[in-house]
Design an enzyme around this catalytic site. Structure first.
Site, PDB file in Angstrom:
ATOM      1  N   ARG A   1      -6.354  19.262 -10.581  1.00  0.00           N
ATOM      2  CA  ARG A   1      -7.202  20.002  -9.643  1.00  0.00           C
ATOM      3  C   ARG A   1      -8.156  19.125  -8.862  1.00  0.00           C
ATOM      4  O   ARG A   1      -8.351  19.330  -7.684  1.00  0.00           O
ATOM      5  CB  ARG A   1      -7.906  21.176 -10.331  1.00  0.00           C
ATOM      6  CG  ARG A   1      -9.006  20.856 -11.214  1.00  0.00           C
ATOM      7  CD  ARG A   1      -8.987  21.731 -12.421  1.00  0.00           C
ATOM      8  NE  ARG A   1      -7.869  21.422 -13.262  1.00  0.00           N
ATOM      9  CZ  ARG A   1      -6.834  22.238 -13.479  1.00  0.00           C
ATOM     10  NH1 ARG A   1      -6.789  23.399 -12.925  1.00  0.00           N
ATOM     11  NH2 ARG A   1      -5.865  21.848 -14.272  1.00  0.00           N
ATOM     12  N   THR A   2      -8.764  18.145  -9.499  1.00  0.00           N
ATOM     13  CA  THR A   2      -9.769  17.377  -8.768  1.00  0.00           C
ATOM     14  C   THR A   2      -9.098  16.596  -7.635  1.00  0.00           C
ATOM     15  O   THR A   2      -9.584  16.573  -6.511  1.00  0.00           O
ATOM     16  CB  THR A   2     -10.558  16.443  -9.706  1.00  0.00           C
ATOM     17  OG1 THR A   2     -11.133  17.250 -10.733  1.00  0.00           O
ATOM     18  CG2 THR A   2     -11.669  15.732  -8.969  1.00  0.00           C
TER      19      THR A   2
ATOM     20  N   LYS B   1      -1.116  -4.019 -13.123  1.00  0.00           N
ATOM     21  CA  LYS B   1      -0.772  -5.457 -13.080  1.00  0.00           C
ATOM     22  C   LYS B   1      -1.991  -6.303 -13.456  1.00  0.00           C
ATOM     23  O   LYS B   1      -1.935  -7.522 -13.429  1.00  0.00           O
ATOM     24  CB  LYS B   1      -0.336  -5.855 -11.669  1.00  0.00           C
ATOM     25  CG  LYS B   1       0.892  -5.142 -11.168  1.00  0.00           C
ATOM     26  CD  LYS B   1       1.248  -5.667  -9.771  1.00  0.00           C
ATOM     27  CE  LYS B   1       2.341  -4.854  -9.142  1.00  0.00           C
ATOM     28  NZ  LYS B   1       2.431  -5.072  -7.695  1.00  0.00           N
TER      29      LYS B   1
ATOM     30  N   ARG C   1     -11.330   8.277  -9.821  1.00  0.00           N
ATOM     31  CA  ARG C   1     -11.423   8.741 -11.213  1.00  0.00           C
ATOM     32  C   ARG C   1     -10.953   7.611 -12.100  1.00  0.00           C
ATOM     33  O   ARG C   1      -9.927   6.978 -11.820  1.00  0.00           O
ATOM     34  CB  ARG C   1     -10.561   9.972 -11.431  1.00  0.00           C
ATOM     35  CG  ARG C   1     -10.397  10.297 -12.899  1.00  0.00           C
ATOM     36  CD  ARG C   1      -9.831  11.648 -13.138  1.00  0.00           C
ATOM     37  NE  ARG C   1     -10.784  12.687 -12.767  1.00  0.00           N
ATOM     38  CZ  ARG C   1     -10.646  13.960 -13.127  1.00  0.00           C
ATOM     39  NH1 ARG C   1      -9.624  14.343 -13.841  1.00  0.00           N
ATOM     40  NH2 ARG C   1     -11.546  14.846 -12.758  1.00  0.00           N
TER      41      ARG C   1
ATOM     42  N   HIS D   1     -19.461  13.588 -13.853  1.00  0.00           N
ATOM     43  CA  HIS D   1     -18.475  14.201 -12.947  1.00  0.00           C
ATOM     44  C   HIS D   1     -19.253  14.971 -11.869  1.00  0.00           C
ATOM     45  O   HIS D   1     -19.265  16.202 -11.851  1.00  0.00           O
ATOM     46  CB  HIS D   1     -17.561  15.124 -13.756  1.00  0.00           C
ATOM     47  CG  HIS D   1     -16.317  15.569 -13.056  1.00  0.00           C
ATOM     48  ND1 HIS D   1     -16.148  15.482 -11.684  1.00  0.00           N
ATOM     49  CD2 HIS D   1     -15.171  16.109 -13.547  1.00  0.00           C
ATOM     50  CE1 HIS D   1     -14.944  15.954 -11.374  1.00  0.00           C
ATOM     51  NE2 HIS D   1     -14.335  16.342 -12.478  1.00  0.00           N
TER      52      HIS D   1
END
Ligand code: NCD
Length: 313
Positions: free
Chosen positions: A51-52, A80, A101, A129
């Site tokens: 959702r975010t 990597k 995120r 958040h």
């Protein structure tokens, strides 16, 4: 240049102005569909999210802008071994704004120090958040008509739930707020929030294990998922995962005006029969999340509000 890393990066007045803008967008989304034409949002999501990420993408597309990103954390150069600092220096050349995120607490803050474009923290580990908090605030304000004088119950995983930490930090600045913290002992709100946020500012709060006892006094009930991915062992998760399940029966003891919020995803902490209760506000929250993110992108990019110009706001 401004970033949104910590929920307190914006003052209460700035947040109210942002929510006003989100309300104007909600009333007339079509007026905003060309506000960010030719602007690009990069989504750097190093942790699973539906959702975010989609909410940010929808927000930018609704403003007429573009989005770029990678489909999952395994396909980015971080796998990597690239550092956050290098990644953001590179992405600064491709986009105008970035939503990040990251499983590591503090990664978006570090990125912001090396970035030439605004960085939005879309969730960092079990820490903060802030855009979920803007979503929560918009929902509370639209439902209750105010962000003051409220008794807010937070229930479930208050230890690892970053949305809980950001909401407490932000609401603690508003007058007349009382918190009821409902959790098992093992999932209590971290001490740094109790001491540095609640006690340092003389904010009234109570800790309890009983959702039933807390229910009648609440204006807001903020339910949360037990954050499985942050547990050190599966046994503890299994023991605690069903600590609280909100059911239609339990809702009988709540105020008729109470609003139930949940950042989603829901696992089983809200029974499906609560969804039809008019006090259930969690799907409305999802819709509001798109409007606040549109307002946030506009604010951080300094884009003009077409409605403000016309109505002299
Ligand atoms: C929350 C999160 O990622 O912290 N979800 C979200 O952003 N809507 C809550 C959760 O995952 O339980």
């Amino acid at each position: 240049m401004r970033h949104l890393i910590d929920p307190l990066d914006f003052s209460s007045e700035e947040i109210s102005a942002l929510l006003d803008l989100a309300d104007r967008i909600c009333d007339d989304p079509a007026a905003y569909q060309e506000v960010a034409v030719h602007k690009k949002l990069a989504t750097l999501f190093y942790e699973p999210s539906t959702r975010t990420r989609l909410s940010f993408e929808a927000a930018m597309l609704n403003l007429g802008g573009h989005v770029l990103g990678f489909p999952s954390e395994n396909v980015s150069s971080a796998s990597k071994g690239e550092s956050v600092a290098d990644t953001i220096r590179v992405v600064s050349c491709y986009a105008d704004i970035v939503a990040m995120r990251h499983p590591k607490e503090g990664a978006p803050l570090r990125a912001s120090r090396y970035s030439r474009i605004p960085v939005i923290n879309a969730g960092d580990g079990g820490h903060q958040h802030p855009t979920q908090t803007l979503t929560d605030l918009m929902t509370i304000r639209r439902r209750m008509g105010r962000l003051e004088n409220l008794t807010i119950g937070l229930c479930g995983d208050l230890k690892f739930g970053r949305t809980v930490h950001s909401l407490i930090k932000t609401m603690a600045r508003r007058p007349g707020i009382r918190f009821v913290l409902i959790s098992p002992e093992e999932l209590r709100v971290p001490d740094y929030i109790i001491k540095d946020v609640l006690e340092a500012n003389n904010i009234p709060y109570e800790e309890t294990r009983s959702l039933e006892e807390a229910m009648p006094q609440l204006d807001i009930l903020y339910m949360t998922r037990v954050q499985r991915e942050r547990f050190f062992n599966e046994e503890d998760y299994v023991r605690l995962k069903n600590s609280y399940i909100l059911t239609r029966d339990k809702m009988a003891d709540a105020k008729p005006t109470m609003a139930v919020l949940h950042p989603l995803p829901r696992v089983n902490e809200i029974a499906l029969d609560v969804d039809d209760d008019p006090r259930a506000a969690y799907f409305e929250q999802v819709q509001n999340g798109v409007y606040v993110r549109m307002a946030l992108i506009m604010t951080l990019l300094g884009l003009k509000d077409p409605k403000a110009a016309k109505e002299g706001n």
